[in-house]
Scaffold this motif. Structure first.
Motif, PDB file in Angstrom:
ATOM      1  N   ARG A  41      36.227  40.670  34.420  1.00  0.00           N
ATOM      2  CA  ARG A  41      37.353  41.168  35.319  1.00  0.00           C
ATOM      3  C   ARG A  41      39.185  41.457  34.527  1.00  0.00           C
ATOM      4  NH1 ARG A  41      35.397  39.093  40.713  1.00  0.00           N
ATOM      5  NH2 ARG A  41      33.419  39.903  40.674  1.00  0.00           N
ATOM      6  N   ASN A  42      39.191  42.365  33.947  1.00  0.00           N
ATOM      7  CA  ASN A  42      40.354  42.610  33.481  1.00  0.00           C
ATOM      8  C   ASN A  42      41.600  41.639  32.948  1.00  0.00           C
ATOM      9  OD1 ASN A  42      41.430  40.821  35.572  1.00  0.00           O
ATOM     10  ND2 ASN A  42      42.215  42.532  37.015  1.00  0.00           N
ATOM     11  N   ASN A  43      40.574  40.802  31.756  1.00  0.00           N
ATOM     12  CA  ASN A  43      41.366  39.538  31.186  1.00  0.00           C
ATOM     13  C   ASN A  43      41.373  38.725  31.797  1.00  0.00           C
ATOM     14  OD1 ASN A  43      40.063  40.994  29.215  1.00  0.00           O
ATOM     15  ND2 ASN A  43      41.935  41.893  28.569  1.00  0.00           N
ATOM     16  N   GLU A  44      41.089  38.840  33.790  1.00  0.00           N
ATOM     17  CA  GLU A  44      42.072  37.539  34.035  1.00  0.00           C
ATOM     18  C   GLU A  44      41.384  36.646  34.730  1.00  0.00           C
ATOM     19  OE1 GLU A  44      45.276  38.701  36.464  1.00  0.00           O
ATOM     20  OE2 GLU A  44      46.051  40.274  34.812  1.00  0.00           O
ATOM     21  N   SER A  45      40.491  37.121  35.070  1.00  0.00           N
ATOM     22  CA  SER A  45      38.780  36.325  35.875  1.00  0.00           C
ATOM     23  C   SER A  45      37.298  36.883  35.748  1.00  0.00           C
ATOM     24  CB  SER A  45      39.177  36.736  37.392  1.00  0.00           C
ATOM     25  OG  SER A  45      38.897  38.079  37.606  1.00  0.00           O
ATOM     26  N   SER A  46      37.031  36.090  36.359  1.00  0.00           N
ATOM     27  CA  SER A  46      35.464  36.685  35.452  1.00  0.00           C
ATOM     28  C   SER A  46      33.696  36.097  36.652  1.00  0.00           C
ATOM     29  CB  SER A  46      34.826  35.885  33.828  1.00  0.00           C
ATOM     30  OG  SER A  46      35.655  36.065  32.814  1.00  0.00           O
ATOM     31  N   ARG A  47      32.892  36.541  36.707  1.00  0.00           N
ATOM     32  CA  ARG A  47      32.007  36.150  37.268  1.00  0.00           C
ATOM     33  C   ARG A  47      31.411  35.474  36.419  1.00  0.00           C
ATOM     34  NH1 ARG A  47      31.658  35.345  42.793  1.00  0.00           N
ATOM     35  NH2 ARG A  47      29.443  35.254  43.306  1.00  0.00           N
ATOM     36  N   VAL A  48      31.136  34.298  37.014  1.00  0.00           N
ATOM     37  CA  VAL A  48      29.909  32.794  35.695  1.00  0.00           C
ATOM     38  C   VAL A  48      28.884  32.531  36.509  1.00  0.00           C
ATOM     39  CG1 VAL A  48      30.171  31.033  34.268  1.00  0.00           C
ATOM     40  CG2 VAL A  48      32.012  32.372  35.284  1.00  0.00           C
ATOM     41  N   ALA A  49      28.358  32.820  35.684  1.00  0.00           N
ATOM     42  CA  ALA A  49      26.708  32.730  36.608  1.00  0.00           C
ATOM     43  C   ALA A  49      26.296  31.384  35.890  1.00  0.00           C
ATOM     44  CB  ALA A  49      25.839  33.281  35.943  1.00  0.00           C
ATOM     45  N   PHE A  50      25.844  29.727  36.899  1.00  0.00           N
ATOM     46  CA  PHE A  50      25.857  29.214  36.781  1.00  0.00           C
ATOM     47  C   PHE A  50      23.577  28.467  36.692  1.00  0.00           C
ATOM     48  CE2 PHE A  50      30.401  28.152  37.708  1.00  0.00           C
ATOM     49  CZ  PHE A  50      30.710  27.327  36.504  1.00  0.00           C
ATOM     50  N   PRO A  51      23.020  29.307  36.022  1.00  0.00           N
ATOM     51  CA  PRO A  51      22.056  28.878  35.706  1.00  0.00           C
ATOM     52  C   PRO A  51      20.899  27.536  36.942  1.00  0.00           C
ATOM     53  CG  PRO A  51      22.559  29.254  33.714  1.00  0.00           C
ATOM     54  CD  PRO A  51      23.510  29.465  34.591  1.00  0.00           C
ATOM     55  N   GLN A  52      21.714  26.415  36.032  1.00  0.00           N
ATOM     56  CA  GLN A  52      20.821  25.089  36.296  1.00  0.00           C
ATOM     57  C   GLN A  52      21.264  24.942  37.915  1.00  0.00           C
ATOM     58  OE1 GLN A  52      23.662  25.724  34.392  1.00  0.00           O
ATOM     59  NE2 GLN A  52      25.518  23.983  34.904  1.00  0.00           N
ATOM     60  N   LEU A  53      22.460  25.704  38.811  1.00  0.00           N
ATOM     61  CA  LEU A  53      22.747  25.347  39.963  1.00  0.00           C
ATOM     62  C   LEU A  53      22.194  26.898  40.410  1.00  0.00           C
ATOM     63  CD1 LEU A  53      26.433  24.174  39.480  1.00  0.00           C
ATOM     64  CD2 LEU A  53      24.445  22.481  39.944  1.00  0.00           C
ATOM     65  N   GLY A  54      21.670  27.569  40.120  1.00  0.00           N
ATOM     66  CA  GLY A  54      21.340  28.568  41.103  1.00  0.00           C
ATOM     67  C   GLY A  54      22.732  29.606  41.869  1.00  0.00           C
ATOM     68  N   TYR A  55      23.644  29.381  41.051  1.00  0.00           N
ATOM     69  CA  TYR A  55      24.491  30.039  41.958  1.00  0.00           C
ATOM     70  C   TYR A  55      25.969  30.622  40.222  1.00  0.00           C
ATOM     71  CZ  TYR A  55      29.249  28.554  44.245  1.00  0.00           C
ATOM     72  OH  TYR A  55      30.489  28.752  44.762  1.00  0.00           O
TER      73      TYR A  55
END
Length: 71
Positions: A41-55
């Motif tokens: 998102r606009n070079n300031e934030s990102s949505r991150v998946a942590f697959p090992q946690l399912g989160y």
């Protein structure tokens, strides 16, 4: 940072989200964990998946370290 980049989280949030004006506690320890950028998102934030946690969690890019860039 781009979608698909492998990142390490450098920050531990205290809350996971806000519902009805109340901060919900963070269910996982993500500091030091590896994740994959799902949405940048606009070079300031990102949505991150942590697959090992399912989160998934939205984080500031300053709280992330790129481990491996996607092509």
């Amino acid at each position: 940072m781009k979608v698909g980049d492998l990142v390490r989280c450098l920050f531990q949030p205290r809350s996971s989200s806000v519902q009805n004006g109340v901060c919900l506690p963070m269910p996982h320890i993500i500091k030091g964990e590896l994740g994959v950028i799902l949405k940048a998102r606009n070079n300031e934030s990102s949505r991150v998946a942590f697959p090992q946690l399912g989160y998934e969690h939205a984080l500031s890019n300053s709280a992330l370290e790129v481990v491996s860039e996607s092509r």
